[in-house]
Enzyme design. Structure first.
Site, PDB file in Angstrom:
ATOM      1  N   ARG A  22      46.720   8.930  31.121  1.00  0.00           N
ATOM      2  CA  ARG A  22      45.799   8.410  30.106  1.00  0.00           C
ATOM      3  C   ARG A  22      46.348   8.689  28.713  1.00  0.00           C
ATOM      4  O   ARG A  22      46.666   9.821  28.366  1.00  0.00           O
ATOM      5  CB  ARG A  22      44.413   9.049  30.264  1.00  0.00           C
ATOM      6  N   GLU A  36      49.625   6.148  37.691  1.00  0.00           N
ATOM      7  CA  GLU A  36      48.523   5.297  37.204  1.00  0.00           C
ATOM      8  C   GLU A  36      48.445   5.345  35.686  1.00  0.00           C
ATOM      9  O   GLU A  36      48.470   6.432  35.094  1.00  0.00           O
ATOM     10  CB  GLU A  36      47.194   5.796  37.791  1.00  0.00           C
ATOM     11  N   THR A  38      40.934   2.801  35.593  1.00  0.00           N
ATOM     12  CA  THR A  38      39.830   2.311  34.761  1.00  0.00           C
ATOM     13  C   THR A  38      39.789   0.778  34.792  1.00  0.00           C
ATOM     14  O   THR A  38      39.594   0.118  33.773  1.00  0.00           O
ATOM     15  CB  THR A  38      39.932   2.838  33.307  1.00  0.00           C
ATOM     16  N   LYS A  51      38.099   6.977  45.954  1.00  0.00           N
ATOM     17  CA  LYS A  51      38.319   7.898  44.839  1.00  0.00           C
ATOM     18  C   LYS A  51      37.019   8.661  44.620  1.00  0.00           C
ATOM     19  O   LYS A  51      36.024   8.083  44.163  1.00  0.00           O
ATOM     20  CB  LYS A  51      38.715   7.087  43.592  1.00  0.00           C
ATOM     21  N   GLY A 108      39.019  17.251  37.621  1.00  0.00           N
ATOM     22  CA  GLY A 108      38.844  18.685  37.810  1.00  0.00           C
ATOM     23  C   GLY A 108      39.757  19.305  38.849  1.00  0.00           C
ATOM     24  O   GLY A 108      39.578  20.467  39.213  1.00  0.00           O
ATOM     25  N   GLY A 159      45.039  14.289  36.121  1.00  0.00           N
ATOM     26  CA  GLY A 159      45.198  13.845  34.748  1.00  0.00           C
ATOM     27  C   GLY A 159      45.888  14.868  33.871  1.00  0.00           C
ATOM     28  O   GLY A 159      47.112  14.995  33.876  1.00  0.00           O
TER      29      GLY A 159
END
Length: 201
Positions: A10, A33, A62, A122, A152, A172
């Site tokens: 991201r 991703e 997303t 997911k 998390g 992430g």
């Protein structure tokens, strides 16, 4: 050896995409991703798919609409992840020959996703579901369905998630944050790969 770890990049920008992808792949992370709320995400996906499509599965996160699914497919993406469960998006993803990982939080969403053809589930947001919630859902889901914990997940709690039935993880900030150098990403990725290697069997 391919591990079921998805690096969620991201905030990635197209100029840095090749070097970050190379660092991840060399560290053993071969699922990448780019969330569509990153800067010029389709461009990042396209450049990584061109350079590393033989070595890694590149895709988008997303993803909320059928048109976005088509954009990802045109860029050479091979997987689509969403924060929600949208049957139209799942069906469009599968029709384009890509893997679909819709976000689910309840058994109802999980079965809607599976009925639409989801490749895997997911479990999102992972912080809210937790290993306890995943264990409860695994009791009613088909045994062959892969559940990916996203949100998390860290090297410290991967074993607990794995024991609850997680087949893989979307990671992430423990793998990439905007501004991270390829070396930083490599170090983070190697730590997550080592954590998986400890608990993945």
């Amino acid at each position: 050896m391919s591990r079921p770890l998805i690096a969620i990049l991201r905030g990635l920008t197209p100029p840095e995409a090749p070097a970050i992808a190379r660092a991840l792949i060399e560290a053993g992370v071969t699922r990448i991703e780019v969330p569509l709320n990153s800067p010029d995400p389709i461009d990042s996906i396209a450049v990584m798919a061109r350079e590393f499509g033989q070595d890694a599965t590149i895709g988008a996160g997303t993803v909320l609409t059928v048109e976005q699914v088509r954009d990802v497919a045109r860029a050479g993406g091979r997987m689509v992840l969403s924060p929600n469960c949208n049957a139209d998006v799942i069906r469009a993803t599968r029709a384009e020959g890509m893997d679909s990982f819709p976000g689910v939080m309840t058994p109802s969403e999980a079965f809607v996703a599976l009925d639409a053809g989801a490749s895997g589930l997911k479990m999102f947001p992972g912080e809210l579901i937790g290993p306890v919630g995943l264990r409860a859902m695994r009791a009613v889901l088909p045994k062959d369905v892969d559940c990916w914990a996203v949100g998390g997940v860290s090297a410290d709690n991967m074993a607990e998630w794995r024991q609850a039935g997680a087949a893989g993880f979307g990671i992430g900030s423990s793998m990439y944050k905007p501004g991270d150098t390829p070396q930083v990403v490599s170090d983070k990725a190697r730590r997550m790969v080592a954590a998986w290697d400890e608990v993945g069997a």
